[in-house]
Scaffold this active site. Structure first.
Site, PDB file in Angstrom:
ATOM      1  N   LYS A  38       0.847  -1.207   0.000  1.00  0.00           N
ATOM      2  CA  LYS A  38       0.000   0.000   0.000  1.00  0.00           C
ATOM      3  C   LYS A  38       0.880   1.254   0.000  1.00  0.00           C
ATOM      4  O   LYS A  38       0.660   2.175  -0.787  1.00  0.00           O
ATOM      5  CB  LYS A  38      -0.902   0.016   1.235  1.00  0.00           C
ATOM      6  CG  LYS A  38      -1.612   1.341   1.416  1.00  0.00           C
ATOM      7  CD  LYS A  38      -2.271   1.513   2.766  1.00  0.00           C
ATOM      8  CE  LYS A  38      -1.366   1.895   3.897  1.00  0.00           C
ATOM      9  NZ  LYS A  38      -1.178   3.330   4.155  1.00  0.00           N
ATOM     10  N   ASN A  39       1.880   1.270   0.872  1.00  0.00           N
ATOM     11  CA  ASN A  39       2.681   2.490   1.003  1.00  0.00           C
ATOM     12  C   ASN A  39       3.553   2.760  -0.219  1.00  0.00           C
ATOM     13  O   ASN A  39       3.994   3.888  -0.422  1.00  0.00           O
ATOM     14  CB  ASN A  39       3.558   2.427   2.265  1.00  0.00           C
ATOM     15  CG  ASN A  39       2.749   2.707   3.514  1.00  0.00           C
ATOM     16  OD1 ASN A  39       1.554   3.015   3.435  1.00  0.00           O
ATOM     17  ND2 ASN A  39       3.392   2.612   4.673  1.00  0.00           N
ATOM     18  N   ARG A  97      -3.751  10.855   4.701  1.00  0.00           N
ATOM     19  CA  ARG A  97      -2.670  11.836   4.727  1.00  0.00           C
ATOM     20  C   ARG A  97      -1.745  11.711   3.517  1.00  0.00           C
ATOM     21  O   ARG A  97      -1.169  12.685   3.063  1.00  0.00           O
ATOM     22  CB  ARG A  97      -1.820  11.642   5.975  1.00  0.00           C
ATOM     23  CG  ARG A  97      -2.554  11.725   7.266  1.00  0.00           C
ATOM     24  CD  ARG A  97      -1.586  11.511   8.399  1.00  0.00           C
ATOM     25  NE  ARG A  97      -0.445  12.398   8.230  1.00  0.00           N
ATOM     26  CZ  ARG A  97      -0.425  13.650   8.632  1.00  0.00           C
ATOM     27  NH1 ARG A  97      -1.431  14.171   9.253  1.00  0.00           N
ATOM     28  NH2 ARG A  97       0.640  14.396   8.414  1.00  0.00           N
ATOM     29  N   CYS A 136      -3.262  13.538  13.586  1.00  0.00           N
ATOM     30  CA  CYS A 136      -3.512  12.121  13.323  1.00  0.00           C
ATOM     31  C   CYS A 136      -3.465  11.414  14.669  1.00  0.00           C
ATOM     32  O   CYS A 136      -2.834  11.893  15.614  1.00  0.00           O
ATOM     33  CB  CYS A 136      -2.395  11.647  12.390  1.00  0.00           C
ATOM     34  SG  CYS A 136      -2.278   9.890  12.146  1.00  0.00           S
ATOM     35  N   ARG A 195       2.396  14.736  13.106  1.00  0.00           N
ATOM     36  CA  ARG A 195       2.702  14.504  11.693  1.00  0.00           C
ATOM     37  C   ARG A 195       2.661  15.784  10.838  1.00  0.00           C
ATOM     38  O   ARG A 195       1.835  15.919   9.933  1.00  0.00           O
ATOM     39  CB  ARG A 195       1.772  13.430  11.114  1.00  0.00           C
ATOM     40  CG  ARG A 195       1.846  12.148  11.918  1.00  0.00           C
ATOM     41  CD  ARG A 195       1.101  11.029  11.308  1.00  0.00           C
ATOM     42  NE  ARG A 195       1.779  10.442  10.172  1.00  0.00           N
ATOM     43  CZ  ARG A 195       1.323   9.363   9.530  1.00  0.00           C
ATOM     44  NH1 ARG A 195       0.206   8.800   9.900  1.00  0.00           N
ATOM     45  NH2 ARG A 195       1.992   8.871   8.516  1.00  0.00           N
ATOM     46  N   ASP A 254       5.665   0.762  11.758  1.00  0.00           N
ATOM     47  CA  ASP A 254       4.399   0.174  11.308  1.00  0.00           C
ATOM     48  C   ASP A 254       4.225  -1.283  11.749  1.00  0.00           C
ATOM     49  O   ASP A 254       3.181  -1.885  11.483  1.00  0.00           O
ATOM     50  CB  ASP A 254       4.287   0.259   9.777  1.00  0.00           C
ATOM     51  CG  ASP A 254       3.923   1.660   9.314  1.00  0.00           C
ATOM     52  OD1 ASP A 254       3.655   2.519  10.174  1.00  0.00           O
ATOM     53  OD2 ASP A 254       3.913   1.897   8.088  1.00  0.00           O
ATOM     54  N   ARG A 279      -8.281   0.377   5.329  1.00  0.00           N
ATOM     55  CA  ARG A 279      -7.472   1.344   4.584  1.00  0.00           C
ATOM     56  C   ARG A 279      -6.244   0.682   3.990  1.00  0.00           C
ATOM     57  O   ARG A 279      -5.734   1.131   2.954  1.00  0.00           O
ATOM     58  CB  ARG A 279      -7.002   2.470   5.518  1.00  0.00           C
ATOM     59  CG  ARG A 279      -8.072   3.468   5.866  1.00  0.00           C
ATOM     60  CD  ARG A 279      -7.473   4.611   6.636  1.00  0.00           C
ATOM     61  NE  ARG A 279      -6.183   4.957   6.043  1.00  0.00           N
ATOM     62  CZ  ARG A 279      -5.137   5.424   6.709  1.00  0.00           C
ATOM     63  NH1 ARG A 279      -5.219   5.627   8.000  1.00  0.00           N
ATOM     64  NH2 ARG A 279      -4.011   5.698   6.095  1.00  0.00           N
TER      65      ARG A 279
HETATM   66  C1  UD1 Z   1       5.178   6.913   6.062  1.00  0.00           C
HETATM   67  C2  UD1 Z   1       4.236   5.725   5.989  1.00  0.00           C
HETATM   68  C3  UD1 Z   1       3.786   5.316   7.382  1.00  0.00           C
HETATM   69  C4  UD1 Z   1       5.001   5.065   8.276  1.00  0.00           C
HETATM   70  C5  UD1 Z   1       5.965   6.262   8.238  1.00  0.00           C
HETATM   71  C6  UD1 Z   1       7.257   6.016   8.986  1.00  0.00           C
HETATM   72  C7  UD1 Z   1       3.114   5.994   3.865  1.00  0.00           C
HETATM   73  C8  UD1 Z   1       1.861   6.289   3.139  1.00  0.00           C
HETATM   74  N1  UD1 Z   1       3.087   6.086   5.195  1.00  0.00           N
HETATM   75  O1  UD1 Z   1       4.454   8.001   6.631  1.00  0.00           O
HETATM   76  O2  UD1 Z   1       3.007   4.143   7.265  1.00  0.00           O
HETATM   77  O3  UD1 Z   1       4.581   4.863   9.602  1.00  0.00           O
HETATM   78  O4  UD1 Z   1       6.303   6.573   6.880  1.00  0.00           O
HETATM   79  O5  UD1 Z   1       7.902   4.901   8.479  1.00  0.00           O
HETATM   80  O6  UD1 Z   1       4.114   5.639   3.272  1.00  0.00           O
HETATM   81  N2  UD1 Z   1       8.030  14.674   9.988  1.00  0.00           N
HETATM   82  C9  UD1 Z   1       8.238  16.001  10.260  1.00  0.00           C
HETATM   83  N3  UD1 Z   1       7.983  16.903   9.254  1.00  0.00           N
HETATM   84  C10 UD1 Z   1       7.560  16.527   8.016  1.00  0.00           C
HETATM   85  C11 UD1 Z   1       7.354  15.150   7.766  1.00  0.00           C
HETATM   86  C12 UD1 Z   1       7.611  14.252   8.780  1.00  0.00           C
HETATM   87  O7  UD1 Z   1       8.630  16.386  11.354  1.00  0.00           O
HETATM   88  O8  UD1 Z   1       7.356  17.388   7.145  1.00  0.00           O
HETATM   89  C13 UD1 Z   1       8.282  13.677  11.061  1.00  0.00           C
HETATM   90  C14 UD1 Z   1       6.989  12.944  11.456  1.00  0.00           C
HETATM   91  O9  UD1 Z   1       6.227  13.663  12.389  1.00  0.00           O
HETATM   92  C15 UD1 Z   1       7.532  11.660  12.025  1.00  0.00           C
HETATM   93  C16 UD1 Z   1       8.775  11.407  11.175  1.00  0.00           C
HETATM   94  O10 UD1 Z   1       9.108  12.661  10.570  1.00  0.00           O
HETATM   95  O11 UD1 Z   1       7.924  11.845  13.361  1.00  0.00           O
HETATM   96  C17 UD1 Z   1       8.607  10.349  10.123  1.00  0.00           C
HETATM   97  O12 UD1 Z   1       7.467  10.623   9.357  1.00  0.00           O
HETATM   98  P1  UD1 Z   1       7.404  10.290   7.798  1.00  0.00           P
HETATM   99  O13 UD1 Z   1       8.551   9.431   7.419  1.00  0.00           O
HETATM  100  O14 UD1 Z   1       7.216  11.561   7.058  1.00  0.00           O
HETATM  101  O15 UD1 Z   1       6.072   9.443   7.704  1.00  0.00           O
HETATM  102  P2  UD1 Z   1       5.017   9.472   6.532  1.00  0.00           P
HETATM  103  O16 UD1 Z   1       5.698   9.660   5.227  1.00  0.00           O
HETATM  104  O17 UD1 Z   1       3.904  10.388   6.893  1.00  0.00           O
END
Ligand code: UD1
Length: 423
Positions: free
Chosen positions: A22-23, A93, A117, A122, A305, A397
């Protein structure tokens, strides 16, 4: 609202196949707007987030059609809207990663900010900062990120955290920028690598995906492609936990073994037997589970995850396990539900101390997010009596046909249909 009813106590036995990731599929679907030509994406799981993505793409003017059960064709010949509306982004998201490709294709994008979330704040600051560094003008108005930039220009940038979504968003914004982009401290997750592979097959020039530094040489335009999505490592890990908690013997076909090193290592430490055979990953458990200490980390570390699923498993371990969650600040919601099933878990900040109990007992429990929901199903597989998992729309989802897959391994599990109202 549907519920899943599990009657625990059956050791899972047999063979099961892992669906497409999915991701990986979600950003790949968003990448289809980068070209006027049709793109075929194969091995796409039939889960709600995928349907939401297709709805989002159709809203932008793309034509989407299923070619079979798991293959989708997306044709974004014309972009007729530049907006990803709040109604869709708030339910998923990952829609936010449409910002980069939409901006690259048309010079503008208006994407709702996702908001908070259940598992943490996030934020999307890293996505926005990266896109600004490529020369886009970005402002936040009325809950939307509005970005403009007719011709983006490559830049060298450092991500404060190796965010998966920010890396993907910036990579897609930069593929047609003028000159070279360097993303330092980039996410190394296999889903980032799969997106880079797909973009390269469209004519992009990306190197280094899978390492900390990704280099993107801007291309003048991208063309159509035919790409098959990687198997879902998180679904594979969830099935491994399910097999292990029941003391079963399961062959998981199609598991992306190379991407599961940290998970296999922890499960083996917990006395789960894992054998990598030509037919798939064989997971067995005949002895009591040993306690382990684990810490979630960016790839190739232990994935956040799979934290909830391992917590369910370790709750019946013979001793005290410790789990530290370093990625999201509020990702222990499932622990509160596991307590209702008789688990002994104490939480302090980012650390959970899990004292193994001999048995869990079935209870009505409630899913709070996608991975929490599967952890409750896993706990139910080993619990005495009946576990009634509510709010399984979270599970829908991201898991394809989970009840059918578990039932094919002997689990006594069924879905009880409810109304479609979601709170
Ligand atoms: C993706 C995955 C999710 C997984 C996560 C971490 C998808 C659709 N989702 O989520 O299932 O749990 O990676 O492996 O692929 N952060 C910031 N600023 C930003 C973006 C992120 O501070 O602009 C922080 C987040 O709050 C979090 C960390 O970075 O603490 C990691 O998040 P991120 O890798 O961005 O997760 P997602 O891409 O949202």
């Amino acid at each position: 609202m549907d519920r899943i009813i599990v009657e625990g106590g059956v050791p899972l036995k047999g063979e099961v196949s892992v669906s497409g990731s999915k991701n990986a599929a979600l950003p790949i679907l968003m990448a289809t707007v980068l070209t006027k030509e049709p793109v075929i994406v194969r091995n796409v799981p039939r889960v709600r987030d995928v349907f939401t993505s297709l709805q989002l793409l159709e809203g932008l003017g793309a034509q989407c059609r299923w070619l079979g059960d798991h293959d989708v064709e997306v044709h974004a010949a014309k972009i007729t809207s530049h907006e990803a509306p709040y109604e869709l982004v708030k339910t998923m998201r990952a829609s936010f990663v449409v910002l980069g490709p939409l901006l690259a294709r048309t010079g503008r994008a208006r994407v709702s900010t996702p908001g908070g979330c259940a598992i943490g704040a996030r934020p999307v600051n890293l996505h926005i900062s990266g896109i600004r560094q490529l020369g886009a003008r970005v402002q936040l108005r009325f809950g939307y990120v509005e970005a403009h930039g007719e011709r983006l220009v490559g830049a060298r940038m450092w991500l404060d955290a190796p965010s998966v979504g920010a890396t993907q968003n910036i990579m897609m914004a930069a593929v047609m920028a003028k000159g070279r982009t360097l993303i330092e401290n980039a996410a190394r997750e296999p889903e980032v690598q799969d997106l880079a592979k797909m973009l390269n097959s469209m004519g992009a020039r990306i190197s280094g995906a899978g390492s900390h530094v990704i280099e993107i040489e801007g291309a003048s335009h991208l063309h159509g492609t035919d790409h098959s999505v990687i198997p879902d490592r998180i679904e594979a890990g969830s099935l491994m936990a399910a097999a292990a908690i029941t003391g079963g013997d399961v062959l998981i076909r199609n598991a992306p073994v190379d991407q599961l090193d940290s998970v296999i290592a922890k499960l083996r430490e917990a006395a789960v037997q894992i054998e990598n055979t030509a037919a798939g990953l064989r997971v067995q458990r005949g002895v009591a589970l040993k306690p382990v200490e684990l810490r979630t980390l960016p790839y190739p570390g232990f994935p956040t995850d799979l934290q909830a699923q391992l917590m369910a498993l370790l709750s019946i371990g013979d001793g005290t396990s410790i789990i530290t969650e370093t990625i999201f600040e509020n990702r222990f919601m499932h622990a509160l539900e596991l307590l209702r099933m008789g688990a002994d878990i104490a939480m302090k900040g980012a650390t959970a101390v899990i004292r193994g109990v001999p048995h869990l007992s079935g209870a009505p429990v409630m899913a709070t997010d996608l991975r929490a929901s599967v952890s409750l199903v896993i706990a139910g597989l080993a619990a005495d009596d009946v576990t009634d998992v509510g709010r399984v729309y979270h599970l829908d989802r991201g898991y394809e046909a989970l009840e059918q897959k578990l039932a094919s391994l002997g689990a006594r599990i069924e879905r009880v249909k409810g109304t479609s109202v979601q709170p």
